[in-house]
Design a protein around this motif. Sequence first.
Motif, PDB file in Angstrom:
ATOM      1  N   GLY A 128       0.799  -1.215   0.000  1.00 33.44           N
ATOM      2  CA  GLY A 128       0.000   0.000   0.000  1.00 33.44           C
ATOM      3  C   GLY A 128       0.830   1.261   0.000  1.00 33.44           C
ATOM      4  O   GLY A 128       2.044   1.241  -0.165  1.00 33.44           O
ATOM      5  N   GLU A 129       0.159   2.376   0.269  1.00 24.35           N
ATOM      6  CA  GLU A 129       0.764   3.679   0.038  1.00 24.35           C
ATOM      7  C   GLU A 129       1.405   4.333   1.249  1.00 24.35           C
ATOM      8  O   GLU A 129       2.240   5.213   1.112  1.00 24.35           O
ATOM      9  N   TYR A 130       1.008   3.960   2.459  1.00 24.36           N
ATOM     10  CA  TYR A 130       1.502   4.641   3.641  1.00 24.36           C
ATOM     11  C   TYR A 130       2.451   3.760   4.428  1.00 24.36           C
ATOM     12  O   TYR A 130       2.182   2.584   4.638  1.00 24.36           O
ATOM     13  N   ALA A 131       3.534   4.365   4.904  1.00 24.11           N
ATOM     14  CA  ALA A 131       4.439   3.618   5.758  1.00 24.11           C
ATOM     15  C   ALA A 131       4.158   3.917   7.224  1.00 24.11           C
ATOM     16  O   ALA A 131       3.785   3.043   7.987  1.00 24.11           O
ATOM     17  N   THR A 156     -14.569   0.685   4.118  1.00 29.28           N
ATOM     18  CA  THR A 156     -15.386  -0.477   4.452  1.00 29.28           C
ATOM     19  C   THR A 156     -14.567  -1.744   4.621  1.00 29.28           C
ATOM     20  O   THR A 156     -14.803  -2.535   5.537  1.00 29.28           O
ATOM     21  N   SER A 157     -13.595  -1.991   3.757  1.00 32.41           N
ATOM     22  CA  SER A 157     -12.846  -3.251   3.842  1.00 32.41           C
ATOM     23  C   SER A 157     -12.084  -3.359   5.151  1.00 32.41           C
ATOM     24  O   SER A 157     -12.013  -4.441   5.749  1.00 32.41           O
ATOM     25  N   SER A 158     -11.513  -2.260   5.617  1.00 23.51           N
ATOM     26  CA  SER A 158     -10.797  -2.304   6.889  1.00 23.51           C
ATOM     27  C   SER A 158     -11.750  -2.486   8.059  1.00 23.51           C
ATOM     28  O   SER A 158     -11.460  -3.233   9.002  1.00 23.51           O
ATOM     29  N   LEU A 159     -12.898  -1.816   8.016  1.00 27.42           N
ATOM     30  CA  LEU A 159     -13.882  -2.010   9.073  1.00 27.42           C
ATOM     31  C   LEU A 159     -14.359  -3.457   9.109  1.00 27.42           C
ATOM     32  O   LEU A 159     -14.491  -4.059  10.181  1.00 27.42           O
ATOM     33  N   LEU A 160     -14.606  -4.025   7.936  1.00 21.90           N
ATOM     34  CA  LEU A 160     -14.984  -5.440   7.869  1.00 21.90           C
ATOM     35  C   LEU A 160     -13.851  -6.332   8.374  1.00 21.90           C
ATOM     36  O   LEU A 160     -14.088  -7.343   9.045  1.00 21.90           O
ATOM     37  N   GLY A 161     -12.640  -5.958   8.032  1.00 23.82           N
ATOM     38  CA  GLY A 161     -11.498  -6.738   8.485  1.00 23.82           C
ATOM     39  C   GLY A 161     -11.412  -6.788   9.999  1.00 23.82           C
ATOM     40  O   GLY A 161     -11.161  -7.850  10.586  1.00 23.82           O
ATOM     41  N   ASP A 191     -17.799  -5.328 -10.653  1.00 25.02           N
ATOM     42  CA  ASP A 191     -18.503  -5.367  -9.371  1.00 25.02           C
ATOM     43  C   ASP A 191     -17.551  -5.503  -8.187  1.00 25.02           C
ATOM     44  O   ASP A 191     -17.973  -5.806  -7.069  1.00 25.02           O
ATOM     45  N   SER A 192     -16.263  -5.262  -8.418  1.00 25.58           N
ATOM     46  CA  SER A 192     -15.316  -5.322  -7.309  1.00 25.58           C
ATOM     47  C   SER A 192     -15.470  -4.089  -6.431  1.00 25.58           C
ATOM     48  O   SER A 192     -15.947  -3.037  -6.863  1.00 25.58           O
ATOM     49  N   LEU A 193     -15.054  -4.224  -5.173  1.00 24.45           N
ATOM     50  CA  LEU A 193     -15.094  -3.129  -4.220  1.00 24.45           C
ATOM     51  C   LEU A 193     -13.674  -2.798  -3.793  1.00 24.45           C
ATOM     52  O   LEU A 193     -12.770  -3.629  -3.892  1.00 24.45           O
ATOM     53  N   SER A 194     -13.489  -1.597  -3.318  1.00 25.96           N
ATOM     54  CA  SER A 194     -12.152  -1.199  -2.880  1.00 25.96           C
ATOM     55  C   SER A 194     -11.742  -2.010  -1.653  1.00 25.96           C
ATOM     56  O   SER A 194     -12.569  -2.362  -0.805  1.00 25.96           O
ATOM     57  N   VAL A 195     -10.471  -2.308  -1.570  1.00 25.64           N
ATOM     58  CA  VAL A 195      -9.937  -3.051  -0.429  1.00 25.64           C
ATOM     59  C   VAL A 195      -8.591  -2.446  -0.051  1.00 25.64           C
ATOM     60  O   VAL A 195      -7.758  -2.160  -0.919  1.00 25.64           O
ATOM     61  N   SER A 196      -8.393  -2.202   1.229  1.00 28.22           N
ATOM     62  CA  SER A 196      -7.131  -1.644   1.698  1.00 28.22           C
ATOM     63  C   SER A 196      -6.064  -2.727   1.779  1.00 28.22           C
ATOM     64  O   SER A 196      -6.366  -3.921   1.889  1.00 28.22           O
ATOM     65  N   ALA A 197      -4.817  -2.296   1.727  1.00 24.15           N
ATOM     66  CA  ALA A 197      -3.716  -3.257   1.877  1.00 24.15           C
ATOM     67  C   ALA A 197      -3.742  -3.898   3.261  1.00 24.15           C
ATOM     68  O   ALA A 197      -3.397  -5.073   3.415  1.00 24.15           O
ATOM     69  N   LEU A 198      -4.154  -3.143   4.264  1.00 25.60           N
ATOM     70  CA  LEU A 198      -4.234  -3.697   5.614  1.00 25.60           C
ATOM     71  C   LEU A 198      -5.237  -4.832   5.680  1.00 25.60           C
ATOM     72  O   LEU A 198      -4.960  -5.903   6.230  1.00 25.60           O
ATOM     73  N   TYR A 234      -2.040 -16.584  -1.476  1.00 25.99           N
ATOM     74  CA  TYR A 234      -3.442 -16.183  -1.626  1.00 25.99           C
ATOM     75  C   TYR A 234      -3.655 -14.924  -0.804  1.00 25.99           C
ATOM     76  O   TYR A 234      -3.387 -14.900   0.407  1.00 25.99           O
ATOM     77  N   TYR A 235      -4.120 -13.858  -1.467  1.00 25.22           N
ATOM     78  CA  TYR A 235      -4.338 -12.596  -0.756  1.00 25.22           C
ATOM     79  C   TYR A 235      -5.247 -11.704  -1.592  1.00 25.22           C
ATOM     80  O   TYR A 235      -5.628 -12.040  -2.723  1.00 25.22           O
ATOM     81  N   TYR A 236      -5.590 -10.558  -1.011  1.00 30.23           N
ATOM     82  CA  TYR A 236      -6.472  -9.589  -1.655  1.00 30.23           C
ATOM     83  C   TYR A 236      -5.657  -8.321  -1.927  1.00 30.23           C
ATOM     84  O   TYR A 236      -5.437  -7.514  -1.018  1.00 30.23           O
ATOM     85  N   PRO A 237      -5.171  -8.124  -3.149  1.00 28.18           N
ATOM     86  CA  PRO A 237      -4.334  -6.954  -3.425  1.00 28.18           C
ATOM     87  C   PRO A 237      -5.113  -5.652  -3.212  1.00 28.18           C
ATOM     88  O   PRO A 237      -6.337  -5.603  -3.408  1.00 28.18           O
ATOM     89  N   ARG A 238      -4.395  -4.631  -2.808  1.00 32.34           N
ATOM     90  CA  ARG A 238      -5.024  -3.320  -2.673  1.00 32.34           C
ATOM     91  C   ARG A 238      -5.755  -2.967  -3.963  1.00 32.34           C
ATOM     92  O   ARG A 238      -5.233  -3.122  -5.059  1.00 32.34           O
ATOM     93  N   ASN A 239      -6.979  -2.484  -3.807  1.00 30.45           N
ATOM     94  CA  ASN A 239      -7.826  -2.125  -4.941  1.00 30.45           C
ATOM     95  C   ASN A 239      -8.588  -0.866  -4.558  1.00 30.45           C
ATOM     96  O   ASN A 239      -9.268  -0.838  -3.528  1.00 30.45           O
ATOM     97  N   ASP A 240      -8.467   0.176  -5.358  1.00 25.44           N
ATOM     98  CA  ASP A 240      -9.109   1.449  -5.020  1.00 25.44           C
ATOM     99  C   ASP A 240     -10.516   1.575  -5.571  1.00 25.44           C
ATOM    100  O   ASP A 240     -11.115   2.651  -5.516  1.00 25.44           O
ATOM    101  N   GLY A 241     -11.079   0.483  -6.087  1.00 22.91           N
ATOM    102  CA  GLY A 241     -12.468   0.519  -6.514  1.00 22.91           C
ATOM    103  C   GLY A 241     -12.650   0.014  -7.928  1.00 22.91           C
ATOM    104  O   GLY A 241     -11.685  -0.295  -8.637  1.00 22.91           O
ATOM    105  N   PRO A 242     -13.903  -0.099  -8.373  1.00 22.25           N
ATOM    106  CA  PRO A 242     -14.181  -0.612  -9.723  1.00 22.25           C
ATOM    107  C   PRO A 242     -13.589   0.274 -10.805  1.00 22.25           C
ATOM    108  O   PRO A 242     -13.515   1.492 -10.663  1.00 22.25           O
ATOM    109  N   VAL A 243     -13.170  -0.362 -11.889  1.00 20.17           N
ATOM    110  CA  VAL A 243     -12.573   0.379 -13.003  1.00 20.17           C
ATOM    111  C   VAL A 243     -13.591   0.659 -14.102  1.00 20.17           C
ATOM    112  O   VAL A 243     -13.296   1.389 -15.036  1.00 20.17           O
ATOM    113  N   SER A 244     -14.773   0.063 -14.010  1.00 20.21           N
ATOM    114  CA  SER A 244     -15.816   0.296 -14.990  1.00 20.21           C
ATOM    115  C   SER A 244     -17.163  -0.004 -14.362  1.00 20.21           C
ATOM    116  O   SER A 244     -17.252  -0.574 -13.270  1.00 20.21           O
ATOM    117  N   GLN A 245     -18.231   0.367 -15.045  1.00 23.58           N
ATOM    118  CA  GLN A 245     -19.567   0.101 -14.522  1.00 23.58           C
ATOM    119  C   GLN A 245     -19.865  -1.393 -14.469  1.00 23.58           C
ATOM    120  O   GLN A 245     -20.701  -1.838 -13.692  1.00 23.58           O
TER     121      GLN A 245
END
Length: 534
Positions: free
Chosen positions: A60-63, A333-338, A387-394, A373-384
């Motif tokens: 991710g982006e922050y150290a 949302t992804s971090s709160l769910l985490g 149906d992916s959602l954003s997920v933090s690296a944490l 197996y992991y969930y790479p950081r994703n800042d949200g859907p790239v098109s309409q």
Amino acid sequence: MTARFLCPWILAALVAGPALAGGQAIDIDDYPSLDARQIGHLRHFAKLSRQLPGDWSEMGEYASHTSEKPYRYQLAFMLYAAASVQFNVTPAYRELYQDLIGRLMVQLRHYDIWGNWVNASRGGGWSDPKPLSELDVGWIDPVKRHNIMYSAHLFQGAATHEALYRTGEFMQPGSLTLVWPQTLWGPGATTFEYDLPKIADNFIAQFRENDYMGIPCEPNALFPECPQHALLGLILYDRVAGTEYSTEIMPRYMRQFEELKYLDEETGSFMAAWKVKQGEPFYFASGIDGWTGTFMHAWAPEYIQRVYPRQRDLHVDALLTSTEAPGEPPPGTSSLLGFMAMMASEVGDTETVDRILEHADRHYRPVWREGRYYYPRNDGPVSQEDDSLSVSALAGNAMLPFARLNPGNGLLRLHNETWPESYFEQPYIAAVDPGAVGVSQAIYDAEREALIVGLEPGPLQLAETRFEVRNLDPGTPWDVFRHGRFVATIAEGASLAEHGIEWQEGEPVRISVDATAPVSLVLRKSPGQAVAGL
């Protein structure tokens, strides 16, 4: 995900006597195991831990920012998840976990992880706004005072390593030394020498100074989640050092926790922080419920079991139906769910864990890469149509894997039970090539005097691999079972080439196995004698 179901009896198996040796059939399904995704998470942890110093690829982006995104939390949560698996699921396979935890401890000491404290220590920000001209002087040393959001993880991680492996490494003076590398700023290059005893004394002094309310993270902000890590570290430190610090702190801290209303009874949520100067709690919706609850459960399980259902009902359904937009402010949302997934795993709510992980597997773009197996950081859907959602690296690197790996009551057992001294003399496996196979089972059942081993094919796709079994009693023959079927009986000095088993005198047992398919092995002390001709 069998590791979340089959753990309560492990300690009894480790300490039991030999009364049933050879007398009962052994069903490997009676023992905890890891599935492919869980092994994949551990491989991902290992990959991140082996990156060169200062290389934070895929993290991710922050150290060292002061939100929930700093790398320190990814490193720490990976460490705690690995420790739980080591203690609860695969106690007879140490090398992967010991190496992983050791490498994560090295990363936690890197300047990138704590170097921001020189600015954070000056105050200001949301907890104590003030103009730049009025900021405090601040200080560089990230451990000497406050900043428990960093120092507690350094302490708990080192105490966890000592409690699991008893090497004495972090008890040595200066073993947790931190290096300030800035030669053109302030005092120039500087070192801050710490070790477990020194940090323990520091924490005790700060708890007492603050009348056991906790220890601040930022100036003027005392959070409910961060002292949990200090307390868990003290529990493990007491175990290895023979002290009783945690027994002093826990009841007094709990009294303050309840009297000062760290839990808002009206909403059922924990406070965001206690404002020290104002002498009052500050509340806002956040991931603090799941974070605090996960780790507080390890020392106050009845309390967390009481508050958990309301917090789950408050957060989980709303988060699972959230359609957060790209760029939504942290924690997202992804971090709160985490956080809630971690808490659910620890309290043993497997239904909620499964709901969250199914949501993650559907919407967070999980990947299989080199056996990881992991969930790479994703800042949200790239098109309409996406149906992916954003997920933090944490969430993707650490929290969701933690929830999948940690069995119910995993942290509770890790911090309240201990391996017997005989554990280190019991049979275990070693010299495993993690690229060739993943270890799904590794436990020695002392009651049945049997070592249970499970292996899964690895990413290298080798035809064959070999590993060692160490600490087998050389004065006794051992029966070998493969996939539930008796293979042979072997004794020291024997070789069973047709079965890929070799036991040279004074050496560990070496076993070659097919690396293209799952393997289950049981080595059980034989009630009879070695077969003729061995």
